[in-house]
Design an enzyme around this catalytic site. Structure first.
Site, short mmCIF file in Angstrom:
data_model
loop_
_atom_site.label_atom_id
_atom_site.label_comp_id
_atom_site.label_asym_id
_atom_site.label_seq_id
_atom_site.Cartn_x
_atom_site.Cartn_y
_atom_site.Cartn_z
N ASP A 94 43.68 47.37 51.98
CA ASP A 94 42.82 46.29 52.46
C ASP A 94 42.13 46.71 53.75
O ASP A 94 42.69 47.48 54.54
CB ASP A 94 43.68 45.03 52.68
CG ASP A 94 42.85 43.77 52.68
OD1 ASP A 94 41.64 43.84 52.38
OD2 ASP A 94 43.42 42.70 52.98
N ASN B 5 39.73 39.76 42.31
CA ASN B 5 38.58 40.53 42.83
C ASN B 5 37.36 40.45 41.91
O ASN B 5 36.24 40.71 42.34
CB ASN B 5 38.94 42.00 43.08
CG ASN B 5 39.80 42.22 44.30
OD1 ASN B 5 40.61 43.14 44.34
ND2 ASN B 5 39.66 41.38 45.31
C1 IPE Z 1 39.41 46.92 49.94
O1 IPE Z 1 39.22 46.21 51.09
C2 IPE Z 1 40.24 46.26 48.92
C3 IPE Z 1 39.55 46.02 47.61
C4 IPE Z 1 39.70 44.88 46.98
C5 IPE Z 1 38.76 47.06 46.97
P1 IPE Z 1 38.32 44.89 51.15
O2 IPE Z 1 37.10 45.07 50.33
O3 IPE Z 1 39.17 43.70 50.82
O4 IPE Z 1 37.93 44.85 52.70
P2 IPE Z 1 37.91 43.62 53.70
O5 IPE Z 1 39.22 42.88 53.54
O6 IPE Z 1 36.74 42.77 53.32
O7 IPE Z 1 37.78 44.23 55.05
MG MG Z 2 40.29 42.37 51.85
#
Ligand code: IPE
Ligand code: MG
Length: 221
Positions: free
Chosen positions: A2, A50
């Site tokens: 994350d 997601n």
């Molecule tokens: C990567 O980080 C995790 C995935 C779901 C690919 P994020 O895309 O959640 O990054 P932040 O939380 O917005 O900083």
């Molecule tokens: Mg995130």
């Protein structure tokens, strides 16, 4: 994994730049795991939730996944790494599924380490799909006294051990529908480090914290 978006934002760049850099962290953690003799390393790359992100970001992430897999294949073979994707494969594109099948088949006999990419995965989805299969078993074997193993054999993680350690980056302190059943006795380490900055040193620190924990599994020592 994350914090990719925030990492990019801090640098005045598009979120996707953070995802690109995050791939380098996956490689760093993978290589350190091989070096340190860790038999299984898993990455939560994309959750069922997601899919609700803007289409452009979802597409970029999926493309990135396919490309990274392709680029890493020689590395998997060289380092004797078995590569596995677990999750709701039905939601992935045919092209990505074909790449996944190819990479998994090519690395299936590799022995040194198993690397698991959780893709379109969520813990509740996993438990539900396992429960559905277990229900079918019960129709065939009525009266069977149900134990945890009856569900576990249908979880997508059936042939991999429960994680000893789960690391969540970027300062968030929640499980976000990851391995819900399988983390019953997992040790959690939370770090403020954003995923693109999570490299060998940050990983070593997390393992040191893990090593200092006293695991009793509900018993008394
Ligand atoms: C990567 O980080 C995790 C995935 C779901 C690919 P994020 O895309 O959640 O990054 P932040 O939380 O917005 O900083
Ligand atoms: Mg995130």
């Amino acid at each position: 994994m994350d914090g990719n978006g925030r990492w990019a934002k801090e640098r005045g760049k598009e979120r996707v730049y953070g995802h690109f850099e995050g791939v380098e962290s996956v490689r760093a953690v993978m290589e350190a795991s091989v070096e340190w003799g860790i038999p299984y390393v898993s990455f939560f790359a994309f959750s069922e939730e997601n899919w609700g992100r803007p289409e452009a970001e979802v597409n970029t992430l999926m493309e990135l996944m396919g490309r990274a897999m392709y680029n890493e294949l020689h590395n998997f073979m060289e380092q004797d790494i078995r590569f596995v994707v677990l999750g709701n494969r039905a939601r992935l594109s045919d092209a990505l599924n074909a790449d996944i099948d190819k990479t998994m088949a090519a690395t299936a006999a590799n022995k040194r380490m198993t690397m698991i990419l959780f893709l379109s995965y969520s813990g509740r989805w996993d438990i539900l799909q396992a429960a559905e299969k277990m229900a079918h078993d019960l129709i065939e074997h009525p009266g069977h006294a149900v134990g945890p193993e009856d569900l576990e054999r249908h979880l997508v993680t059936a042939d991999i051990p429960e994680p000893d350690l789960l690391v969540r980056t970027s300062g968030e302190k929640r499980i976000s529908n990851y391995l819900l059943w399988q983390t019953a006795y997992t040790e959690f380490v939370f770090t403020d480090t954003l995923w693109p900055d999570f490299r060998k040193e940050a990983y070593r620190k997390a393992l040191e914290e893990y090593a200092s924990r006293d695991r009793r599994f509900g018993k008394i020592k």
